[in-house]
Design a protein around this motif. Sequence first.
Motif, PDB file in Angstrom:
ATOM      1  N   ARG A  89       0.879  -1.171   0.000  1.00 13.96           N
ATOM      2  CA  ARG A  89       0.000   0.000   0.000  1.00 13.96           C
ATOM      3  C   ARG A  89       0.914   1.217   0.000  1.00 13.96           C
ATOM      4  O   ARG A  89       1.763   1.367   0.885  1.00 13.96           O
ATOM      5  CB  ARG A  89      -0.888  -0.006   1.228  1.00 13.96           C
ATOM      6  N   ASP A 112      -7.783  -2.058   3.585  1.00 12.95           N
ATOM      7  CA  ASP A 112      -6.880  -3.171   3.285  1.00 12.95           C
ATOM      8  C   ASP A 112      -7.191  -4.416   4.088  1.00 12.95           C
ATOM      9  O   ASP A 112      -7.574  -4.354   5.239  1.00 12.95           O
ATOM     10  CB  ASP A 112      -5.436  -2.767   3.568  1.00 12.95           C
ATOM     11  N   SER A 113      -6.938  -5.539   3.447  1.00 10.10           N
ATOM     12  CA  SER A 113      -7.025  -6.814   4.160  1.00 10.10           C
ATOM     13  C   SER A 113      -5.651  -7.224   4.657  1.00 10.10           C
ATOM     14  O   SER A 113      -5.485  -8.325   5.149  1.00 10.10           O
ATOM     15  CB  SER A 113      -7.609  -7.883   3.238  1.00 10.10           C
ATOM     16  N   GLY A 114      -4.684  -6.353   4.509  1.00 16.13           N
ATOM     17  CA  GLY A 114      -3.371  -6.611   5.074  1.00 16.13           C
ATOM     18  C   GLY A 114      -2.260  -6.788   4.078  1.00 16.13           C
ATOM     19  O   GLY A 114      -1.796  -7.895   3.870  1.00 16.13           O
ATOM     20  N   ARG A 129       1.630  -6.651   2.823  1.00 13.21           N
ATOM     21  CA  ARG A 129       2.852  -7.020   3.541  1.00 13.21           C
ATOM     22  C   ARG A 129       3.762  -5.825   3.795  1.00 13.21           C
ATOM     23  O   ARG A 129       4.718  -5.918   4.547  1.00 13.21           O
ATOM     24  CB  ARG A 129       3.606  -8.085   2.742  1.00 13.21           C
ATOM     25  N   ARG A 130       3.423  -4.707   3.143  1.00 14.50           N
ATOM     26  CA  ARG A 130       4.303  -3.554   3.233  1.00 14.50           C
ATOM     27  C   ARG A 130       3.501  -2.271   3.022  1.00 14.50           C
ATOM     28  O   ARG A 130       2.616  -2.223   2.180  1.00 14.50           O
ATOM     29  CB  ARG A 130       5.334  -3.700   2.121  1.00 14.50           C
ATOM     30  N   TYR A 131       3.836  -1.256   3.816  1.00 16.55           N
ATOM     31  CA  TYR A 131       3.279   0.086   3.649  1.00 16.55           C
ATOM     32  C   TYR A 131       4.430   1.018   3.313  1.00 16.55           C
ATOM     33  O   TYR A 131       5.454   1.016   3.998  1.00 16.55           O
ATOM     34  CB  TYR A 131       2.607   0.571   4.940  1.00 16.55           C
ATOM     35  N   GLN A 164      -0.317  -0.917  13.676  1.00 16.44           N
ATOM     36  CA  GLN A 164      -1.194  -1.736  12.838  1.00 16.44           C
ATOM     37  C   GLN A 164      -0.377  -2.712  11.995  1.00 16.44           C
ATOM     38  O   GLN A 164      -0.746  -3.869  11.821  1.00 16.44           O
ATOM     39  CB  GLN A 164      -2.059  -0.850  11.928  1.00 16.44           C
ATOM     40  N   ALA A 165       0.731  -2.235  11.467  1.00 16.38           N
ATOM     41  CA  ALA A 165       1.584  -3.062  10.614  1.00 16.38           C
ATOM     42  C   ALA A 165       2.201  -4.214  11.407  1.00 16.38           C
ATOM     43  O   ALA A 165       2.282  -5.345  10.905  1.00 16.38           O
ATOM     44  CB  ALA A 165       2.676  -2.206   9.974  1.00 16.38           C
ATOM     45  N   VAL A 195       0.969  -5.781  13.953  1.00 15.38           N
ATOM     46  CA  VAL A 195      -0.080  -6.780  14.144  1.00 15.38           C
ATOM     47  C   VAL A 195      -0.250  -7.630  12.885  1.00 15.38           C
ATOM     48  O   VAL A 195      -0.469  -8.837  12.964  1.00 15.38           O
ATOM     49  CB  VAL A 195      -1.413  -6.091  14.534  1.00 15.38           C
ATOM     50  N   GLN A 196      -0.128  -6.995  11.715  1.00 10.41           N
ATOM     51  CA  GLN A 196      -0.287  -7.688  10.429  1.00 10.41           C
ATOM     52  C   GLN A 196       0.987  -8.393   9.978  1.00 10.41           C
ATOM     53  O   GLN A 196       0.972  -9.116   8.991  1.00 10.41           O
ATOM     54  CB  GLN A 196      -0.680  -6.695   9.333  1.00 10.41           C
ATOM     55  N   ALA A 209       3.531  -6.695   8.836  1.00 11.11           N
ATOM     56  CA  ALA A 209       3.927  -5.894   7.673  1.00 11.11           C
ATOM     57  C   ALA A 209       5.037  -4.913   8.047  1.00 11.11           C
ATOM     58  O   ALA A 209       5.221  -4.575   9.213  1.00 11.11           O
ATOM     59  CB  ALA A 209       2.717  -5.121   7.129  1.00 11.11           C
TER      60      ALA A 209
END
Length: 100
Positions: free
Chosen positions: A14, A37-39, A41-43, A67-68, A70-71, A73
């Motif tokens: 994202r 997003d459903s998650g 791997r990278r922002y 948030q990342a 937790v995912q 990411a």
Amino acid sequence: MAVTSRLTDDGATRIIAVEGDFGPQQYKAFRDSLMADSGPRRYVVDLSQTCSLDSSALALLLWLREQAVVQGAAVILRGASSEIRHILELSQFERLFTLE
């Protein structure tokens, strides 16, 4: 002053671009761009068009990192000007984020 967001074709990244001043006026747009997003791997937060950021922007970046984590990411802060990068380094964000 705008926040734009897009997901890469493979859905893995994202990219969030912040244009102008990054502060409380971008809060809703920034968070809304992430909630769909459903998650990935990278922002990647593109700061190349960001003129300034304040403490609310720093808090929002920390929220994104939480948030990342937790995912599972990664979060990358990309393209910051020398002034923005200086603020990030004073805040010791290089310990929490990848700065490119």
